[in-house]
Design a protein around this motif. Structure first.
Motif, PDB file in Angstrom:
ATOM      1  N   ASP A  32       0.967  -1.131   0.056  1.00 34.75           N
ATOM      2  CA  ASP A  32      -0.020   0.012   0.076  1.00 34.75           C
ATOM      3  C   ASP A  32       0.978   1.280   0.219  1.00 34.75           C
ATOM      4  O   ASP A  32       2.025   1.310   0.583  1.00 34.75           O
ATOM      5  CB  ASP A  32      -0.842  -0.185   1.274  1.00 34.75           C
ATOM      6  CG  ASP A  32      -1.881  -1.073   1.305  1.00 34.75           C
ATOM      7  OD1 ASP A  32      -2.373  -1.535   0.063  1.00 34.75           O
ATOM      8  OD2 ASP A  32      -2.335  -1.642   2.424  1.00 34.75           O
ATOM      9  N   ALA A  44      -4.368   1.683 -14.592  1.00 36.34           N
ATOM     10  CA  ALA A  44      -5.465   0.928 -13.589  1.00 36.34           C
ATOM     11  C   ALA A  44      -4.852  -0.403 -13.432  1.00 36.34           C
ATOM     12  O   ALA A  44      -4.608  -1.209 -14.424  1.00 36.34           O
ATOM     13  CB  ALA A  44      -6.882   1.247 -14.144  1.00 36.34           C
ATOM     14  N   GLY A  45      -5.098  -0.863 -12.408  1.00 33.99           N
ATOM     15  CA  GLY A  45      -4.816  -2.381 -12.006  1.00 33.99           C
ATOM     16  C   GLY A  45      -3.217  -2.680 -11.927  1.00 33.99           C
ATOM     17  O   GLY A  45      -2.980  -3.848 -11.884  1.00 33.99           O
ATOM     18  N   THR A  46      -2.291  -1.968 -12.111  1.00 34.82           N
ATOM     19  CA  THR A  46      -0.823  -2.276 -12.224  1.00 34.82           C
ATOM     20  C   THR A  46      -0.145  -1.982 -11.164  1.00 34.82           C
ATOM     21  O   THR A  46       0.968  -2.313 -10.933  1.00 34.82           O
ATOM     22  CB  THR A  46      -0.122  -1.390 -13.456  1.00 34.82           C
ATOM     23  OG1 THR A  46      -0.404  -0.085 -13.089  1.00 34.82           O
ATOM     24  CG2 THR A  46      -0.975  -1.688 -14.678  1.00 34.82           C
ATOM     25  N   ARG A 104      -3.252  -0.666  -2.502  1.00 38.29           N
ATOM     26  CA  ARG A 104      -3.918   0.474  -2.533  1.00 38.29           C
ATOM     27  C   ARG A 104      -3.000   1.800  -2.535  1.00 38.29           C
ATOM     28  O   ARG A 104      -2.043   1.718  -1.812  1.00 38.29           O
ATOM     29  CB  ARG A 104      -4.710   0.636  -1.258  1.00 38.29           C
ATOM     30  CG  ARG A 104      -5.700  -0.448  -0.774  1.00 38.29           C
ATOM     31  CD  ARG A 104      -6.535  -0.486   0.332  1.00 38.29           C
ATOM     32  NE  ARG A 104      -5.835  -0.917   1.363  1.00 38.29           N
ATOM     33  CZ  ARG A 104      -5.905  -0.613   2.626  1.00 38.29           C
ATOM     34  NH1 ARG A 104      -6.964  -0.307   3.069  1.00 38.29           N
ATOM     35  NH2 ARG A 104      -4.972  -0.969   3.603  1.00 38.29           N
ATOM     36  N   THR A 127      -4.328  12.140  -9.870  1.00 37.59           N
ATOM     37  CA  THR A 127      -5.383  11.247  -9.733  1.00 37.59           C
ATOM     38  C   THR A 127      -5.602  10.627 -11.282  1.00 37.59           C
ATOM     39  O   THR A 127      -6.026   9.532 -11.265  1.00 37.59           O
ATOM     40  CB  THR A 127      -6.659  11.471  -9.210  1.00 37.59           C
ATOM     41  OG1 THR A 127      -7.085  12.725  -9.507  1.00 37.59           O
ATOM     42  CG2 THR A 127      -6.322  11.832  -7.557  1.00 37.59           C
ATOM     43  N   ASP A 162      -6.196   4.344 -10.075  1.00 35.84           N
ATOM     44  CA  ASP A 162      -6.361   3.581  -8.811  1.00 35.84           C
ATOM     45  C   ASP A 162      -6.449   4.212  -7.436  1.00 35.84           C
ATOM     46  O   ASP A 162      -6.925   3.926  -6.375  1.00 35.84           O
ATOM     47  CB  ASP A 162      -5.501   2.385  -8.751  1.00 35.84           C
ATOM     48  CG  ASP A 162      -5.638   1.467  -9.985  1.00 35.84           C
ATOM     49  OD1 ASP A 162      -7.080   1.260 -10.402  1.00 35.84           O
ATOM     50  OD2 ASP A 162      -4.834   0.801 -10.098  1.00 35.84           O
TER      51      ASP A 162
END
Length: 244
Positions: A86, A182-184, A188, A209, A214
């Motif tokens: 994270d 996104a998703g890489t 978090r 952002t 994400d």
């Protein structure tokens, strides 16, 4: 990860609160605090490389990371590279427009020159609410409310750290921060921004952002560039709530 200034002591206002719930490793980046400067090129990439090496040498794969200002940019770069877990970035650099970047360099470089010129007088000047207001207006939304003990390490670090100049060059002359589709990212991602930040302007949050889709954005109200100064409990809660 700290920004320009004191090294790990930049986190002193919130270290105890974080340490009540987590094992905390507060590092000195190369050329700050007790860590020697890099021997070669100083850039955001090479500073991040040094953190990657530290993480691997210490067996900290998957560790959650938090950073502020330049350190916020470095932890986002770690996430972009797929390193760590994270991520919490507070008022990160690197998302400025060309005009914002010009203002950043044109205002912060003279401020650094001033604190260097006043180095011997900083403890006395920062012991006064008037002195804090004059010297820290760009960094804090309410500098008169802060204590000398809170701000002196970072302000002195701007004057004393051997890497201040080269890190400023890396921020102002190097590339802007790249993003992560996104998703890489490995965990978090949370980005906190002070509504009254006069160093990395709040409008830069939109670009951050956009480049890190994400990410969850958290606004610090009545807060400048240092959430750990202006909103220490809120900064601690964000880091604790958004990391494992």
């Amino acid at each position: 990860m700290h920004g320009l200034g004191a090294g790990w002591q930049s986190w002193s206002p919130i270290l105890d609160e974080l340490a009540e719930s987590r094992e905390v490793i507060a590092v000195d980046l190369p050329g700050f605090g007790q860590t020697p400067p890099l021997t070669g090129e100083v850039s955001i990439a090479t500073l991040t490389d040094s953190v990657v090496d530290f993480i691997r040498e210490q067996g900290l794969d998957g560790v959650s990371t938090a950073g502020q200002s330049m350190g916020g940019r470095i932890v986002l770069e770690l996430a972009r590279r797929g390193v760590g877990g994270d991520t919490v970035a507070l008022d990160p650099g690197g998302f400025w427009s060309d005009r914002d970047l010009f203002v950043f360099g044109a205002t912060l470089r003279p401020s650094i020159a001033v604190v260097r010129a006043l180095r011997g007088k900083l403890p006395a000047l920062l012991g006064s609410s008037v002195g804090r207001t004059v010297l820290l207006a760009q960094l804090s939304a309410r500098p008169w409310e802060l204590s000398r003990e809170t701000v002196l390490p970072d302000v002195s670090g701007l004057a004393d750290s051997p890497a201040t100049g080269s890190a400023m060059d890396a921020l102002t002359k190097g590339p802007k921060q790249a993003g992560a589709p996104a998703g890489t990212v490995p965990g978090r991602v949370s980005i906190g921004w002070g509504r009254r930040d006069l160093v990395t302007m709040p409008r830069q949050a939109a670009r951050a952002t956009e480049l890190f889709p994400d990410a969850v954005l958290h606004w610090f109200e009545r807060c400048g560039h240092f959430p750990q100064w202006d909103a220490p409990h809120e900064a601690s809660r964000l880091i604790l709530d958004r990391t494992d």
